[in-house]
Design a protein around this motif. Structure first.
Motif, PDB file in Angstrom:
ATOM      1  N   SER A   1       0.732  -1.150   0.100  1.00 13.53           N
ATOM      2  CA  SER A   1      -0.004   0.179  -0.060  1.00 13.53           C
ATOM      3  C   SER A   1       0.817   1.268   0.017  1.00 13.53           C
ATOM      4  CB  SER A   1      -0.935  -0.039   1.155  1.00 13.53           C
ATOM      5  OG  SER A   1      -1.974  -1.037   1.237  1.00 13.53           O
ATOM      6  N   PHE A   2       1.713   1.296   0.692  1.00 13.03           N
ATOM      7  CA  PHE A   2       2.788   2.373   1.025  1.00 13.03           C
ATOM      8  C   PHE A   2       3.439   2.434  -0.478  1.00 13.03           C
ATOM      9  CE2 PHE A   2       6.662   4.787   1.806  1.00 13.03           C
ATOM     10  CZ  PHE A   2       6.158   5.728   2.587  1.00 13.03           C
ATOM     11  N   LEU A   3       3.842   1.468  -0.959  1.00 10.74           N
ATOM     12  CA  LEU A   3       4.625   1.643  -2.473  1.00 10.74           C
ATOM     13  C   LEU A   3       3.875   2.219  -3.208  1.00 10.74           C
ATOM     14  CD1 LEU A   3       6.914  -1.563  -2.622  1.00 10.74           C
ATOM     15  CD2 LEU A   3       7.587   0.763  -2.645  1.00 10.74           C
ATOM     16  N   GLU A   4       2.540   1.512  -3.377  1.00 11.62           N
ATOM     17  CA  GLU A   4       1.419   2.335  -4.274  1.00 11.62           C
ATOM     18  C   GLU A   4       1.290   3.726  -4.288  1.00 11.62           C
ATOM     19  OE1 GLU A   4      -3.122   1.174  -5.291  1.00 11.62           O
ATOM     20  OE2 GLU A   4      -2.167   0.041  -4.265  1.00 11.62           O
ATOM     21  N   SER A   5       1.190   4.071  -3.002  1.00 12.89           N
ATOM     22  CA  SER A   5       1.135   5.631  -2.753  1.00 12.89           C
ATOM     23  C   SER A   5       2.345   6.229  -3.530  1.00 12.89           C
ATOM     24  CB  SER A   5       0.924   5.861  -1.394  1.00 12.89           C
ATOM     25  OG  SER A   5      -0.238   5.794  -0.777  1.00 12.89           O
ATOM     26  N   ALA A   6       3.662   5.725  -2.908  1.00 15.19           N
ATOM     27  CA  ALA A   6       4.898   6.530  -3.521  1.00 15.19           C
ATOM     28  C   ALA A   6       5.039   6.397  -4.980  1.00 15.19           C
ATOM     29  CB  ALA A   6       5.871   5.879  -2.549  1.00 15.19           C
ATOM     30  N   ALA A   7       4.773   5.158  -5.428  1.00 14.82           N
ATOM     31  CA  ALA A   7       4.801   4.872  -6.992  1.00 14.82           C
ATOM     32  C   ALA A   7       3.827   5.429  -8.018  1.00 14.82           C
ATOM     33  CB  ALA A   7       5.402   3.714  -7.183  1.00 14.82           C
ATOM     34  N   ILE A   8       2.682   5.308  -7.538  1.00 13.50           N
ATOM     35  CA  ILE A   8       1.491   5.433  -8.505  1.00 13.50           C
ATOM     36  C   ILE A   8       0.613   6.560  -8.244  1.00 13.50           C
ATOM     37  CG2 ILE A   8      -0.270   4.119  -9.512  1.00 13.50           C
ATOM     38  CD1 ILE A   8       1.075   1.450  -9.135  1.00 13.50           C
ATOM     39  N   LEU A   9       0.184   6.684  -6.977  1.00 10.59           N
ATOM     40  CA  LEU A   9      -0.847   7.732  -6.615  1.00 10.59           C
ATOM     41  C   LEU A   9      -0.145   8.898  -6.727  1.00 10.59           C
ATOM     42  CD1 LEU A   9      -2.813   5.848  -3.814  1.00 10.59           C
ATOM     43  CD2 LEU A   9      -3.269   6.009  -6.343  1.00 10.59           C
ATOM     44  N   LEU A  10       0.933   9.270  -6.422  1.00  6.56           N
ATOM     45  CA  LEU A  10       1.699  10.648  -6.199  1.00  6.56           C
ATOM     46  C   LEU A  10       2.422  10.830  -7.584  1.00  6.56           C
ATOM     47  CD1 LEU A  10       3.433  11.000  -3.082  1.00  6.56           C
ATOM     48  CD2 LEU A  10       0.995  11.977  -3.759  1.00  6.56           C
ATOM     49  N   ARG A  11       1.469  10.954  -8.881  1.00  3.37           N
ATOM     50  CA  ARG A  11       1.859  10.656 -10.279  1.00  3.37           C
ATOM     51  C   ARG A  11       3.132  11.786 -10.656  1.00  3.37           C
ATOM     52  NH1 ARG A  11      -1.730   8.416 -14.116  1.00  3.37           N
ATOM     53  NH2 ARG A  11      -3.406   7.103 -12.987  1.00  3.37           N
ATOM     54  N   HIS A  12       3.162  12.827  -9.876  1.00  2.00           N
ATOM     55  CA  HIS A  12       4.148  13.986 -10.451  1.00  2.00           C
ATOM     56  C   HIS A  12       5.412  13.789  -9.558  1.00  2.00           C
ATOM     57  CE1 HIS A  12       0.893  15.377 -12.995  1.00  2.00           C
ATOM     58  NE2 HIS A  12       0.108  15.722 -12.053  1.00  2.00           N
ATOM     59  N   GLN A  13       5.551  12.834  -8.859  1.00  4.64           N
ATOM     60  CA  GLN A  13       6.867  12.720  -8.122  1.00  4.64           C
ATOM     61  C   GLN A  13       7.694  11.747  -8.721  1.00  4.64           C
ATOM     62  OE1 GLN A  13       7.387  14.383  -5.512  1.00  4.64           O
ATOM     63  NE2 GLN A  13       5.477  15.586  -5.760  1.00  4.64           N
TER      64      GLN A  13
END
Length: 196
Positions: free
Chosen positions: A62-74
């Motif tokens: 879940s954490f990786l999903e936020s870091a890698a996918i949900l924060l698209r412009h990071q």
């Protein structure tokens, strides 16, 4: 002659810090809903480390999903650093990384992540093949796609992956091979027809 200029104060917005008194049994909704910025991600990450939850596969995913996918412009740097610190990443963690790398236009790195997955003896699942096939499609990497097709046949993955094969072969200009995959499908859904 002096000119009077009226300046209205700019609207200053600040994000409130995330306050977590206790992690729920299933922190996935909390992580996915609360991580809107890198600052949020850092705060949740600190909590996960402090609570010793970051090593839990479902929490890490879940954490990786936020870091890698949900924060698209990071950039992917943060997600990669977290991923590299996981003791034994499972197929879900690899899938998130492959998806994130492909989404953020690093298809070469996505294919390399798939190779690393295989080298570490982590078995691909039904979600792995569509992710890595999308990277092959973007690169028009026919040879890599054919190798992945061979692995797909050995594991006999889902129709979802077959749709990825159709798309990959078509993107590489191999319409005959795309048609062959389509014709050999046991079931065709709307996604199969759209892919073809």
């Amino acid at each position: 002659m002096a000119v009077a200029v009226s300046i209205s104060p700019a609207k200053i917005t600040t994000t409130k810090p995330i306050i977590i008194t206790q992690f729920p049994d299933n922190p996935k909704p909390l992580i996915l809903e609360q991580c809107k910025t890198v600052k949020d991600l850092n705060q949740i990450h600190a909590h996960l480390i402090k609570a010793r939850l970051i090593s839990s596969p479902s929490v890490a995913e879940s954490f990786l999903e936020s870091a890698a996918i949900l924060l698209r412009h990071q950039p992917m740097d943060y997600a990669i650093s977290v991923f590299e610190k996981l003791n034994e990443p499972n197929s879900s963690a690899y899938n998130v990384m492959i998806r994130g790398l492909t989404l953020k236009n690093f298809p070469n790195e996505a294919i390399l992540m798939f190779k690393k997955m295989k080298e570490t003896s982590v078995q691909p699942d039904d979600f792995t093949f569509p992710c890595v096939l999308k990277a092959c499609s973007r690169l028009r990497a026919l040879e890599e796609g054919k190798q992945i097709h061979g692995q797909f046949i050995k594991l006999r993955s889902s129709g979802f992956a077959e749709n990825g094969l159709i798309n990959m072969y078509a993107s590489c200009g191999q319409v005959e091979l795309a048609r062959k995959v389509f014709d050999e499908m046991s079931e065709r859904d709307i996604f199969s027809w759209n892919a073809f």
